[in-house]
Design an enzyme around this catalytic site. Structure first.
Site, PDB file in Angstrom:
ATOM      1  CD  GLU A  37      -2.807  -1.132   2.449  1.00 54.65           C
ATOM      2  OE1 GLU A  37      -4.032  -1.033   2.289  1.00 54.65           O
ATOM      3  OE2 GLU A  37      -2.256  -1.240   3.575  1.00 54.65           O
ATOM      4  CE1 TYR A  66     -25.479  20.409   1.907  1.00 55.30           C
ATOM      5  CE2 TYR A  66     -25.949  21.394  -0.223  1.00 55.30           C
ATOM      6  CZ  TYR A  66     -26.370  20.957   1.014  1.00 55.30           C
ATOM      7  OH  TYR A  66     -27.680  21.070   1.363  1.00 55.30           O
ATOM      8  CB  VAL A  85      -9.520   3.576   7.186  1.00 48.67           C
ATOM      9  CG1 VAL A  85     -10.914   4.121   6.982  1.00 48.67           C
ATOM     10  CG2 VAL A  85      -8.973   3.030   5.889  1.00 48.67           C
ATOM     11  CD  GLU A  86      -9.446   2.052  11.662  1.00 49.67           C
ATOM     12  OE1 GLU A  86      -9.953   0.920  11.695  1.00 49.67           O
ATOM     13  OE2 GLU A  86      -8.431   2.309  10.962  1.00 49.67           O
ATOM     14  CE  LYS A 111      -6.971   0.588   2.277  1.00 50.60           C
ATOM     15  NZ  LYS A 111      -5.961   0.279   3.310  1.00 50.60           N
TER      16      LYS A 111
END
Length: 129
Positions: A37, A66, A85-86, A111
């Protein structure tokens, strides 16, 4: 044109709150902890929900742009590699809370390429003042 709210009579509905959301926002981000990754971008799909409380929303200045939410997400995605991701979800949530009109925020990050055979893996984080 200014709209004036009429006083509510007993028993009539009262608004409990206003939520603004951006759903399905796709970005490319350097994210992940595994060797395969590193040095590449991966897709993330975000849902961001912002609680503005019960204050009246009568004009643009009373609500959130927005596109501003999208700018926050895109800036964080382009800001360099993030392992989790957290962590990404928390950074988005805390950046949204910098606007004092936001009373609570919920950020969901998917993801899509995380697990073969799964639609997505990810997390949801919520913050409130």
């Amino acid at each position: 044109m200014t709209v004036t709210a009429l006083p509510l009579a007993e028993g009539l509905p009262r608004r409990q709150g206003m939520t603004v959301h951006v759903r399905g926002l796709e970005v490319q981000a350097g994210i992940g902890v595994y060797a395969h990754e590193m040095g590449r971008l991966q897709p993330l799909v975000l849902d961001v929900e912002l609680d503005l409380g019960a204050a009246p929303v009568r004009e643009l200045a009373d609500t959130l742009d927005y596109d501003g939410v999208a700018r926050i997400v895109r800036a964080l995605a382009s800001g360099g590699h993030i392992e989790l991701v957290e962590t990404f979800a928390e950074q988005v949530a805390l950046a949204c809370l910098e606007d004092i009109r936001v009373l609570a925020v919920r950020v969901k990050v998917d993801k899509p390429e995380a697990i073969a055979g799964a639609q997505a893996a990810g997390c949801t984080v919520s913050y409130a003042r």
